[in-house]
Design a protein around this motif. Structure first.
Motif, PDB file in Angstrom:
ATOM      1  N   MET A  64       0.747  -0.936   0.517  1.00  0.00           N
ATOM      2  CA  MET A  64      -0.067  -0.241   0.484  1.00  0.00           C
ATOM      3  C   MET A  64       1.104   1.226  -0.095  1.00  0.00           C
ATOM      4  SD  MET A  64      -3.456   0.419  -0.251  1.00  0.00           S
ATOM      5  CE  MET A  64      -4.277   1.303   0.314  1.00  0.00           C
ATOM      6  N   LYS A  65       2.104   1.074   0.798  1.00  0.00           N
ATOM      7  CA  LYS A  65       3.193   2.398   0.965  1.00  0.00           C
ATOM      8  C   LYS A  65       3.605   2.424  -0.696  1.00  0.00           C
ATOM      9  CE  LYS A  65       3.979   1.387   5.395  1.00  0.00           C
ATOM     10  NZ  LYS A  65       5.355   1.832   6.097  1.00  0.00           N
ATOM     11  N   PHE A  66       3.416   2.175  -1.375  1.00  0.00           N
ATOM     12  CA  PHE A  66       4.250   1.703  -3.193  1.00  0.00           C
ATOM     13  C   PHE A  66       3.403   2.554  -3.713  1.00  0.00           C
ATOM     14  CE2 PHE A  66       3.909   0.172  -7.466  1.00  0.00           C
ATOM     15  CZ  PHE A  66       5.715   0.862  -7.765  1.00  0.00           C
ATOM     16  N   LEU A  67       1.789   2.267  -4.072  1.00  0.00           N
ATOM     17  CA  LEU A  67       0.983   3.289  -4.377  1.00  0.00           C
ATOM     18  C   LEU A  67       0.853   4.850  -3.566  1.00  0.00           C
ATOM     19  CD1 LEU A  67      -2.261   1.048  -4.009  1.00  0.00           C
ATOM     20  CD2 LEU A  67      -0.947   1.616  -6.455  1.00  0.00           C
ATOM     21  N   TYR A  68       1.434   5.301  -2.169  1.00  0.00           N
ATOM     22  CA  TYR A  68       0.922   6.571  -1.580  1.00  0.00           C
ATOM     23  C   TYR A  68       2.634   7.273  -2.747  1.00  0.00           C
ATOM     24  CZ  TYR A  68      -2.374   5.391   1.532  1.00  0.00           C
ATOM     25  OH  TYR A  68      -3.573   5.687   1.912  1.00  0.00           O
ATOM     26  N   LEU A  69       3.776   6.324  -2.605  1.00  0.00           N
ATOM     27  CA  LEU A  69       4.891   6.518  -3.237  1.00  0.00           C
ATOM     28  C   LEU A  69       4.812   6.867  -4.735  1.00  0.00           C
ATOM     29  CD1 LEU A  69       7.976   7.229  -2.694  1.00  0.00           C
ATOM     30  CD2 LEU A  69       8.359   4.439  -3.501  1.00  0.00           C
ATOM     31  N   LEU A  70       3.476   6.294  -6.186  1.00  0.00           N
ATOM     32  CA  LEU A  70       3.824   6.406  -7.130  1.00  0.00           C
ATOM     33  C   LEU A  70       3.023   7.021  -7.247  1.00  0.00           C
ATOM     34  CD1 LEU A  70       4.253   5.021 -10.255  1.00  0.00           C
ATOM     35  CD2 LEU A  70       2.276   3.647  -9.848  1.00  0.00           C
TER      36      LEU A  70
END
Length: 64
Positions: A1-7
């Motif tokens: 889920m943190k990956f989506l925020y980073l993206l």
């Protein structure tokens, strides 16, 4: 889920329009008043792209 925020933050920062890249010239009257020319396609040699003349295909070009 943190990956989506980073993206999302990456896309937001890198897809924002850069200030000063195309200037504030958006119509032919402003272009001509600034001492530039409206040229279809790319600007001729020794001219700098400073804006657009109405549509994005016609560029406002000025000698530096």
């Amino acid at each position: 889920m943190k990956f989506l925020y980073l993206l999302f933050s990456f896309l937001f920062i890198f897809l924002m329009p850069l200030p000063g890249v195309f200037g504030d010239i958006r119509n032919p009257i402003t272009c001509i008043k600034s001492g530039a020319i409206c040229h279809p396609g790319f600007c001729p040699r020794r001219y700098k792209h400073i804006g657009v003349c109405g549509v994005s295909v016609i560029k406002c070009c000025k000698k530096p």
